[in-house]
Design a protein around this motif. Sequence first.
Motif, short mmCIF file in Angstrom:
data_model
loop_
_atom_site.label_atom_id
_atom_site.label_comp_id
_atom_site.label_asym_id
_atom_site.label_seq_id
_atom_site.Cartn_x
_atom_site.Cartn_y
_atom_site.Cartn_z
N THR A 183 0.77 -1.05 -0.07
CA THR A 183 0.06 -0.01 0.23
C THR A 183 0.92 1.27 -0.22
O THR A 183 1.95 1.29 0.58
CB THR A 183 -1.12 0.02 1.18
OG1 THR A 183 -1.67 -1.07 1.06
CG2 THR A 183 -1.79 1.39 1.29
N VAL A 184 0.49 2.31 -0.49
CA VAL A 184 1.08 3.44 -0.79
C VAL A 184 0.19 4.50 -0.15
O VAL A 184 -1.22 4.74 -0.71
CB VAL A 184 1.22 3.88 -2.08
CG1 VAL A 184 2.12 5.36 -2.36
CG2 VAL A 184 2.43 2.79 -2.84
N GLU A 185 0.60 5.43 0.54
CA GLU A 185 -0.14 6.62 1.40
C GLU A 185 0.05 7.82 0.52
O GLU A 185 1.26 8.21 0.26
CB GLU A 185 0.39 6.76 2.56
CG GLU A 185 -0.42 7.81 3.40
CD GLU A 185 -0.05 7.83 4.95
OE1 GLU A 185 -0.58 9.06 5.59
OE2 GLU A 185 0.38 6.93 5.62
N PHE B 83 3.69 11.07 -6.79
CA PHE B 83 5.05 11.39 -7.22
C PHE B 83 5.69 10.09 -8.07
O PHE B 83 6.58 10.46 -8.92
CB PHE B 83 5.93 11.78 -6.31
CG PHE B 83 5.62 13.01 -5.61
CD1 PHE B 83 5.93 14.25 -6.18
CD2 PHE B 83 4.80 13.16 -4.58
CE1 PHE B 83 5.63 15.43 -5.78
CE2 PHE B 83 4.16 14.26 -3.96
CZ PHE B 83 4.93 15.57 -4.52
N ASP B 84 5.17 8.86 -7.92
CA ASP B 84 5.41 7.85 -8.68
C ASP B 84 4.49 7.92 -10.02
O ASP B 84 3.38 7.36 -9.76
CB ASP B 84 5.58 6.57 -8.01
CG ASP B 84 6.05 5.40 -8.73
OD1 ASP B 84 6.57 5.46 -9.97
OD2 ASP B 84 5.94 4.36 -8.27
N THR B 85 4.96 8.24 -11.11
CA THR B 85 3.91 8.20 -12.40
C THR B 85 3.73 6.83 -12.64
O THR B 85 2.43 6.54 -13.30
CB THR B 85 4.78 8.91 -13.37
OG1 THR B 85 5.91 8.26 -13.80
CG2 THR B 85 4.96 10.43 -13.10
N GLU B 86 4.41 5.75 -12.30
CA GLU B 86 3.86 4.34 -12.64
C GLU B 86 2.71 3.69 -11.78
O GLU B 86 2.07 2.85 -11.96
CB GLU B 86 5.11 3.52 -12.47
CG GLU B 86 6.25 3.77 -13.65
CD GLU B 86 7.14 2.72 -13.29
OE1 GLU B 86 7.42 1.87 -12.39
OE2 GLU B 86 8.17 2.80 -14.21
N LEU B 87 2.42 4.54 -10.66
CA LEU B 87 1.59 4.31 -9.72
C LEU B 87 0.05 4.02 -10.45
O LEU B 87 -0.76 3.28 -10.11
CB LEU B 87 1.43 4.86 -8.46
CG LEU B 87 0.44 4.81 -7.58
CD1 LEU B 87 0.76 3.09 -7.00
CD2 LEU B 87 0.37 5.62 -6.44
N GLY B 88 -0.36 5.03 -11.36
CA GLY B 88 -1.41 5.28 -12.11
C GLY B 88 -1.66 4.07 -12.79
O GLY B 88 -3.04 3.42 -12.84
N ALA B 89 -0.91 3.25 -13.31
CA ALA B 89 -1.11 1.66 -14.06
C ALA B 89 -1.39 0.66 -13.12
O ALA B 89 -1.31 -0.68 -13.46
CB ALA B 89 -0.27 1.79 -15.29
N ASN B 90 -0.64 0.68 -11.70
CA ASN B 90 -0.79 -0.35 -10.81
C ASN B 90 -1.72 -0.06 -9.76
O ASN B 90 -1.54 -0.70 -8.54
CB ASN B 90 0.62 -0.32 -10.19
CG ASN B 90 0.80 -1.54 -9.80
OD1 ASN B 90 0.43 -2.55 -9.89
ND2 ASN B 90 2.13 -1.56 -8.79
N VAL B 91 -2.92 0.74 -9.91
CA VAL B 91 -4.00 0.61 -8.69
C VAL B 91 -4.81 -0.48 -8.72
O VAL B 91 -5.47 -0.79 -9.78
CB VAL B 91 -4.81 2.17 -8.83
CG1 VAL B 91 -5.80 2.05 -7.95
CG2 VAL B 91 -3.92 3.13 -8.86
N ALA B 92 -5.03 -1.24 -7.72
CA ALA B 92 -5.48 -2.42 -7.52
C ALA B 92 -7.08 -1.92 -6.78
O ALA B 92 -8.13 -2.33 -7.15
CB ALA B 92 -5.09 -3.48 -6.88
N LEU C 267 1.62 13.27 -10.54
CA LEU C 267 0.38 12.77 -11.19
C LEU C 267 -0.96 12.71 -10.46
O LEU C 267 -0.95 12.14 -9.60
CB LEU C 267 0.74 11.29 -11.99
CG LEU C 267 -0.20 10.81 -13.09
CD1 LEU C 267 -0.07 11.66 -14.17
CD2 LEU C 267 0.43 9.45 -12.98
N PRO C 268 -1.88 13.42 -10.91
CA PRO C 268 -3.16 13.48 -10.24
C PRO C 268 -3.90 12.34 -10.52
O PRO C 268 -4.04 11.99 -11.69
CB PRO C 268 -4.02 14.73 -10.83
CG PRO C 268 -2.72 15.80 -11.27
CD PRO C 268 -1.80 14.65 -11.89
N LEU C 269 -4.55 11.57 -9.27
CA LEU C 269 -5.26 10.52 -9.30
C LEU C 269 -6.66 10.82 -8.75
O LEU C 269 -6.56 11.44 -7.98
CB LEU C 269 -4.70 9.42 -8.67
CG LEU C 269 -3.16 8.87 -8.83
CD1 LEU C 269 -2.90 7.55 -7.95
CD2 LEU C 269 -3.06 8.28 -10.44
#
Length: 375
Positions: free
Chosen positions: A80-82, A241-250, A277-279
Amino acid sequence: MRSALFTLLLGAATATSLTSLTSIAWAAGDHGHDHGPAASAANTNGPSRQPDGSVFLPKAAQRQLAVRTIVSQEGELARTVELSGKVVMDPNAGGKVQATTAGRLEAGSKGLPSPGQAVRKGDVLAYVAPSAAPIERSNQAAQLAEIRAAQALAQRRLARLKELSDTVPRKEIDAVESEVQSLAARASAIGGGLSNREALVAPVSGVIASAQAVAGQVVDARELIYEIVDPSRLHIEALAFDTELGANVAQASLALGKDRVPLEFIGAARSLREQALPLTFRTRHDALARLAVGQPVKVFVQTRASTRGIAVPAASLMKNPANQTIVWVKTAPEKFEARVVTAEPLDGVNVAVTSGLKAGDRVATQGATLINQVR
């Protein structure tokens, strides 16, 4: 005879003195040793911190402090990322009311709405009386006078032509009628521009989130007057701040006190904002109605990666005098020991302990703060 009596009295006095001294000695001895056992008994029967750092907590004290424990279970937990986020309005369920012309605000028939007041789509919130420079108003008034004079002449000419309709071609009468109608429309348009007010209408149904309106206030064009939101339909925007997180959200969740609000991931932007990166997330949970637009929140994003650990409530984590993260483990019916652990965020309510605990440990989940204060 006298010497024998004297000897007897002397012996009695000596015995009495010795008895008194013995009583005083015993009393002094009792006084010196009474406090030791009493104090020892008090420390034994009450909550106390032991020399090895553990806490002795009798059953009666545990019930009084409402101490609760759970049996830890190890398993695969989502990494998990906060993220830091804020509450934003749903573009389909919120709107802004702005003035398109400069002018002075005027209240409607129901007055000016206040923040928190419910409104419906199409309700008139206020009016803007357009303001113009004196020279502009003079020019418009002069132009209106000319148009009305020309309209009066055209109407008289039309009346004469209708009297001579037998000798005048029909097309001349139609042309004059058209001219009269055109002048009337021009006069109405210019007159409306001088006297008409702009109605500020609610674009959606909801609640007034913010209001910058006072009767008589002078506003400029495009100035924000009202913000309207639907409290049951709000969005959460988080910055990664990790732009790859947008494609790794479960999955994602929002922690509101002790409530865990599940979030639905809408998508990630394709442009950075302040190097992040805004999510965007949404939810229809009733607890979201307690939030205000712009309020900062914490979003917990669970990725598709996993880690092995033990899930415990976040309230179980404490700090020891060395500022290390610890949990209290119940090792005996009336004994608790502090364990230094390493924890990661999980869902806002629980955390994942990756080291320091083993399966089967009884972790204090309620009353851990009070256990940590025992000295």
